[in-house]
Design an enzyme around this catalytic site. Structure first.
Site, PDB file in Angstrom:
ATOM      1  N   HIS A   1    -101.208  51.725  34.540  1.00  0.00           N
ATOM      2  CA  HIS A   1    -101.059  51.384  35.960  1.00  0.00           C
ATOM      3  C   HIS A   1    -102.441  51.177  36.566  1.00  0.00           C
ATOM      4  O   HIS A   1    -103.410  51.791  36.136  1.00  0.00           O
ATOM      5  CB  HIS A   1    -100.369  52.553  36.679  1.00  0.00           C
ATOM      6  CG  HIS A   1    -100.414  52.433  38.180  1.00  0.00           C
ATOM      7  ND1 HIS A   1     -99.523  51.677  38.885  1.00  0.00           N
ATOM      8  CD2 HIS A   1    -101.276  52.962  39.106  1.00  0.00           C
ATOM      9  CE1 HIS A   1     -99.816  51.740  40.187  1.00  0.00           C
ATOM     10  NE2 HIS A   1    -100.872  52.517  40.343  1.00  0.00           N
TER      11      HIS A   1
ATOM     12  N   GLU B   1    -102.299  56.905  46.303  1.00  0.00           N
ATOM     13  CA  GLU B   1    -101.960  57.345  44.946  1.00  0.00           C
ATOM     14  C   GLU B   1    -102.860  58.497  44.498  1.00  0.00           C
ATOM     15  O   GLU B   1    -102.391  59.433  43.833  1.00  0.00           O
ATOM     16  CB  GLU B   1    -102.058  56.150  43.982  1.00  0.00           C
ATOM     17  CG  GLU B   1    -100.959  55.116  44.265  1.00  0.00           C
ATOM     18  CD  GLU B   1    -101.107  53.795  43.519  1.00  0.00           C
ATOM     19  OE1 GLU B   1    -100.251  52.925  43.709  1.00  0.00           O
ATOM     20  OE2 GLU B   1    -102.082  53.638  42.737  1.00  0.00           O
TER      21      GLU B   1
ATOM     22  N   ASN C   1     -95.901  48.787  29.732  1.00  0.00           N
ATOM     23  CA  ASN C   1     -97.130  47.987  29.739  1.00  0.00           C
ATOM     24  C   ASN C   1     -98.398  48.834  29.797  1.00  0.00           C
ATOM     25  O   ASN C   1     -99.417  48.412  30.322  1.00  0.00           O
ATOM     26  CB  ASN C   1     -97.076  46.939  30.854  1.00  0.00           C
ATOM     27  CG  ASN C   1     -96.977  47.548  32.233  1.00  0.00           C
ATOM     28  OD1 ASN C   1     -96.938  48.774  32.367  1.00  0.00           O
ATOM     29  ND2 ASN C   1     -96.954  46.718  33.261  1.00  0.00           N
TER      30      ASN C   1
ATOM     31  N   TYR D   1     -93.081  55.049  42.935  1.00  0.00           N
ATOM     32  CA  TYR D   1     -92.709  53.634  42.878  1.00  0.00           C
ATOM     33  C   TYR D   1     -91.752  53.239  43.994  1.00  0.00           C
ATOM     34  O   TYR D   1     -91.019  52.251  43.863  1.00  0.00           O
ATOM     35  CB  TYR D   1     -92.117  53.294  41.506  1.00  0.00           C
ATOM     36  CG  TYR D   1     -93.159  53.068  40.424  1.00  0.00           C
ATOM     37  CD1 TYR D   1     -94.109  52.043  40.551  1.00  0.00           C
ATOM     38  CD2 TYR D   1     -93.206  53.851  39.279  1.00  0.00           C
ATOM     39  CE1 TYR D   1     -95.069  51.815  39.560  1.00  0.00           C
ATOM     40  CE2 TYR D   1     -94.164  53.621  38.284  1.00  0.00           C
ATOM     41  CZ  TYR D   1     -95.091  52.602  38.435  1.00  0.00           C
ATOM     42  OH  TYR D   1     -96.034  52.375  37.460  1.00  0.00           O
TER      43      TYR D   1
ATOM     44  N   LYS E   1     -99.615  55.260  30.741  1.00  0.00           N
ATOM     45  CA  LYS E   1     -98.157  55.417  30.779  1.00  0.00           C
ATOM     46  C   LYS E   1     -97.607  55.998  29.473  1.00  0.00           C
ATOM     47  O   LYS E   1     -98.306  56.034  28.467  1.00  0.00           O
ATOM     48  CB  LYS E   1     -97.533  54.048  31.100  1.00  0.00           C
ATOM     49  CG  LYS E   1     -97.907  53.527  32.504  1.00  0.00           C
ATOM     50  CD  LYS E   1     -97.164  52.227  32.811  1.00  0.00           C
ATOM     51  CE  LYS E   1     -97.480  51.706  34.205  1.00  0.00           C
ATOM     52  NZ  LYS E   1     -96.721  50.470  34.512  1.00  0.00           N
TER      53      LYS E   1
END
Ligand code: UDP
Ligand code: MG
Length: 140
Positions: A123, A134, A120, A57, A17
């Site tokens: 993913h 995905e 965070n 998302y 990320k």
């Protein structure tokens, strides 16, 4: 020959990320992933736009954090990676740790590199079905 237990898949999908990419953690994170026995099958450096982030998302569309999550995911470059290993989804979720780094176990990628529940670091697909979706989303 195969037991009754449902066969788990060998594919998963990850994103390094924006916070982790920006902080220069791409190298160490990929090293941990490879050391844990995952093979890199496909990888790209990209930047998401709002539309793609919203689609990726979509499952969180109704959540209070959805808007901020999309802004954050579009805030800088990311690395998208298709991974392969036996029992890939479950093993990878163990490797990355809990969503909130404060709850993540020692040695997990989020414990080591994440800064908050939003930023965070990484993913990981949550099921074989979503891993397939995905992977196709980014590599088709
Ligand atoms: N997230 C957030 N606030 C929350 C929960 C999640 O900003 O309260 C973000 C965080 O970046 C997380 C992503 O939304 O990784 C997707 O949430 P999910 O519950 O699917 O967590 P994950 O599967 O990534 O552990
Ligand atoms: Mg999730």
């Amino acid at each position: 020959m195969f037991a009754k237990k449902t066969m788990s898949g060998n594919k998963t999908f990850t994103i390094i990320k924006p916070d982790a990419f920006e902080a220069g953690y791409t190298g160490p994170i990929i090293q941990k992933i490879e050391e844990a026995g995952f093979n890199l099958k496909n990888m790209r450096l990209i930047r998401l736009d709002q539309e793609s982030a919203g689609k990726f998302y979509a499952i969180h569309k109704e959540k209070p954090f959805f808007g901020r999550l999309c802004d954050y995911m579009c805030s800088g470059p990311i690395i998208v990676i298709q991974l392969e290993k036996e029992n890939a989804v479950e093993d990878f979720r163990k490797l990355i740790g809990a969503t909130n780094p404060e709850d993540a176990e020692e040695g997990t990628i989020r414990k080591l590199y994440a800064t908050s529940i939003e930023a965070n670091a990484i993913h990981g697909s949550d099921s074989d079905e979503n891993a397939e979706i995905e992977i196709n989303f980014f590599f088709s």
